[in-house]
Design a protein around this motif. Structure first.
Motif, PDB file in Angstrom:
ATOM      1  N   HIS A  48      38.676  67.992  66.599  1.00  0.00           N
ATOM      2  CA  HIS A  48      40.047  68.380  66.264  1.00  0.00           C
ATOM      3  C   HIS A  48      40.718  67.200  65.575  1.00  0.00           C
ATOM      4  O   HIS A  48      40.845  66.128  66.164  1.00  0.00           O
ATOM      5  CB  HIS A  48      40.814  68.777  67.525  1.00  0.00           C
ATOM      6  N   ALA A  49      41.116  67.395  64.327  1.00  0.00           N
ATOM      7  CA  ALA A  49      41.663  66.310  63.512  1.00  0.00           C
ATOM      8  C   ALA A  49      40.641  65.166  63.439  1.00  0.00           C
ATOM      9  O   ALA A  49      40.938  64.011  63.744  1.00  0.00           O
ATOM     10  CB  ALA A  49      43.004  65.822  64.061  1.00  0.00           C
ATOM     11  N   ASP A 109      35.311  63.480  70.760  1.00  0.00           N
ATOM     12  CA  ASP A 109      36.715  63.080  70.835  1.00  0.00           C
ATOM     13  C   ASP A 109      36.770  61.603  71.204  1.00  0.00           C
ATOM     14  O   ASP A 109      35.901  61.098  71.922  1.00  0.00           O
ATOM     15  CB  ASP A 109      37.476  63.891  71.888  1.00  0.00           C
ATOM     16  N   SER A 110      37.770  60.929  70.688  1.00  0.00           N
ATOM     17  CA  SER A 110      37.942  59.511  71.018  1.00  0.00           C
ATOM     18  C   SER A 110      39.389  59.241  71.407  1.00  0.00           C
ATOM     19  O   SER A 110      40.301  59.955  70.997  1.00  0.00           O
ATOM     20  CB  SER A 110      37.542  58.624  69.829  1.00  0.00           C
ATOM     21  N   GLU A 111      39.561  58.240  72.233  1.00  0.00           N
ATOM     22  CA  GLU A 111      40.887  57.734  72.572  1.00  0.00           C
ATOM     23  C   GLU A 111      41.026  56.358  71.928  1.00  0.00           C
ATOM     24  O   GLU A 111      40.051  55.623  71.803  1.00  0.00           O
ATOM     25  CB  GLU A 111      41.079  57.648  74.081  1.00  0.00           C
ATOM     26  N   MET A 112      42.239  56.017  71.530  1.00  0.00           N
ATOM     27  CA  MET A 112      42.421  54.850  70.685  1.00  0.00           C
ATOM     28  C   MET A 112      43.408  53.839  71.238  1.00  0.00           C
ATOM     29  O   MET A 112      44.350  54.192  71.947  1.00  0.00           O
ATOM     30  CB  MET A 112      42.873  55.309  69.295  1.00  0.00           C
ATOM     31  N   ASP A 131      36.193  71.204  61.644  1.00  0.00           N
ATOM     32  CA  ASP A 131      37.434  70.685  62.229  1.00  0.00           C
ATOM     33  C   ASP A 131      38.304  71.845  62.674  1.00  0.00           C
ATOM     34  O   ASP A 131      38.811  72.614  61.855  1.00  0.00           O
ATOM     35  CB  ASP A 131      38.167  69.826  61.204  1.00  0.00           C
ATOM     36  N   THR A 132      38.500  71.972  63.995  1.00  0.00           N
ATOM     37  CA  THR A 132      39.275  73.101  64.522  1.00  0.00           C
ATOM     38  C   THR A 132      40.725  73.069  64.059  1.00  0.00           C
ATOM     39  O   THR A 132      41.370  74.110  63.969  1.00  0.00           O
ATOM     40  CB  THR A 132      39.229  73.127  66.060  1.00  0.00           C
ATOM     41  N   GLN A 133      41.250  71.888  63.765  1.00  0.00           N
ATOM     42  CA  GLN A 133      42.633  71.810  63.313  1.00  0.00           C
ATOM     43  C   GLN A 133      42.819  72.535  61.978  1.00  0.00           C
ATOM     44  O   GLN A 133      43.911  72.994  61.666  1.00  0.00           O
ATOM     45  CB  GLN A 133      43.082  70.355  63.170  1.00  0.00           C
ATOM     46  N   ARG A 134      41.751  72.638  61.207  1.00  0.00           N
ATOM     47  CA  ARG A 134      41.829  73.278  59.891  1.00  0.00           C
ATOM     48  C   ARG A 134      41.336  74.719  59.900  1.00  0.00           C
ATOM     49  O   ARG A 134      41.171  75.328  58.847  1.00  0.00           O
ATOM     50  CB  ARG A 134      41.019  72.445  58.886  1.00  0.00           C
ATOM     51  N   HIS A 135      41.091  75.277  61.078  1.00  0.00           N
ATOM     52  CA  HIS A 135      40.631  76.659  61.174  1.00  0.00           C
ATOM     53  C   HIS A 135      41.776  77.610  60.799  1.00  0.00           C
ATOM     54  O   HIS A 135      42.853  77.535  61.389  1.00  0.00           O
ATOM     55  CB  HIS A 135      40.166  76.955  62.605  1.00  0.00           C
ATOM     56  N   ASP A 173      38.880  66.551  76.371  1.00  0.00           N
ATOM     57  CA  ASP A 173      39.301  66.997  75.039  1.00  0.00           C
ATOM     58  C   ASP A 173      38.115  67.479  74.209  1.00  0.00           C
ATOM     59  O   ASP A 173      38.236  68.447  73.450  1.00  0.00           O
ATOM     60  CB  ASP A 173      40.034  65.869  74.310  1.00  0.00           C
ATOM     61  N   ALA A 174      36.961  66.827  74.338  1.00  0.00           N
ATOM     62  CA  ALA A 174      35.775  67.268  73.603  1.00  0.00           C
ATOM     63  C   ALA A 174      35.324  68.639  74.095  1.00  0.00           C
ATOM     64  O   ALA A 174      34.962  69.515  73.300  1.00  0.00           O
ATOM     65  CB  ALA A 174      34.654  66.242  73.748  1.00  0.00           C
ATOM     66  N   ARG A 175      35.354  68.833  75.414  1.00  0.00           N
ATOM     67  CA  ARG A 175      34.989  70.142  75.967  1.00  0.00           C
ATOM     68  C   ARG A 175      35.974  71.218  75.521  1.00  0.00           C
ATOM     69  O   ARG A 175      35.585  72.343  75.178  1.00  0.00           O
ATOM     70  CB  ARG A 175      34.948  70.061  77.493  1.00  0.00           C
ATOM     71  N   ALA A 176      37.255  70.877  75.516  1.00  0.00           N
ATOM     72  CA  ALA A 176      38.274  71.835  75.081  1.00  0.00           C
ATOM     73  C   ALA A 176      38.087  72.185  73.611  1.00  0.00           C
ATOM     74  O   ALA A 176      38.231  73.343  73.211  1.00  0.00           O
ATOM     75  CB  ALA A 176      39.666  71.250  75.318  1.00  0.00           C
TER      76      ALA A 176
END
Length: 198
Positions: free
Chosen positions: A114-115, A34-37, A134-138, A174-177
């Motif tokens: 995710h995304a 996960d990344s923050e931007m 990608d969990t968003q597309r599950h 977020d990566a762990r989640a």
């Protein structure tokens, strides 16, 4: 949150069935990113660029966590959501150096996120389609939440009963989640064998 060993077993059962096992061996076969931007000015336009990135393994251990100094002028740190501030990035390694390290860590591994298209664009990286989940597309998440693009915060609350992002975002959290959410998706419905991505 489910323990890492259980997550590893369920993911191994599903992913090995999709012939991912030939690419990587060992307990760190699966990683979540996960990344923050921050918002930068790139060629006269606003663009999201990574300001911090974290990678965890299937046991939710942190493999990598680094702030990033973008090579472009920063318009906004998006602190309310990203948790990033000027002092965090002032002496941080440059994007191209962090990108090399991230690519080394991802090499040959199954990447869960995710995304992920947002992270890929912000980090300016790519990853093999057949090793990207990608969990968003599950389908399970999409059906359970009645949307084609379920958000991570809401998905974790609804599916896992897990509260995240209660304040500023943290890529480690977020990566762990995402790793845990991906495991929940695996447990309920394996992804299609002919797809290679959720």
């Amino acid at each position: 949150m489910e323990n890492g060993e259980g997550a590893e077993i369920r993911m191994r059962e599903v992913v090995d069935g999709c012939n991912f096992s030939k690419h990587v061996q060992g307990s760190e076969r699966y990683v979540a990113l996960d990344s923050e931007m921050v918002t930068c000015r790139v060629k006269g336009r606003s663009q999201q660029v990574a300001g911090r990135v974290a990678i965890v393994d299937s046991n939710l251990n942190v493999l990598f966590d680094s702030y990033i100094k973008p090579p472009y002028p920063i318009i906004s740190y998006n602190t309310e959501h990203s948790g990033l501030r000027g002092e965090d990035l002032e002496n941080a390694p440059f994007l191209h150096d962090v990108r090399k390290r991230v690519q080394q860590l991802l090499q040959g591994r199954v990447l869960i996120g995710h995304a992920l298209h947002n992270d890929f664009k912000a980090l300016q990286i790519m990853h093999p389609f057949g090793l990207t989940l990608d969990t968003q597309r599950h389908p399970f998440l999409q059906n359970a939440m009645h949307t084609r693009q379920p958000g991570l915060k809401r998905a974790c609350k609804q599916i896992l009963g897990l509260d995240i992002q209660s304040d500023e975002h943290c890529p480690v959290e977020d990566a762990r989640a995402t790793m845990t959410l991906g495991t929940a998706g695996f447990n309920r419905r394996p992804f299609p064998r002919n797809d290679g991505i959720f």
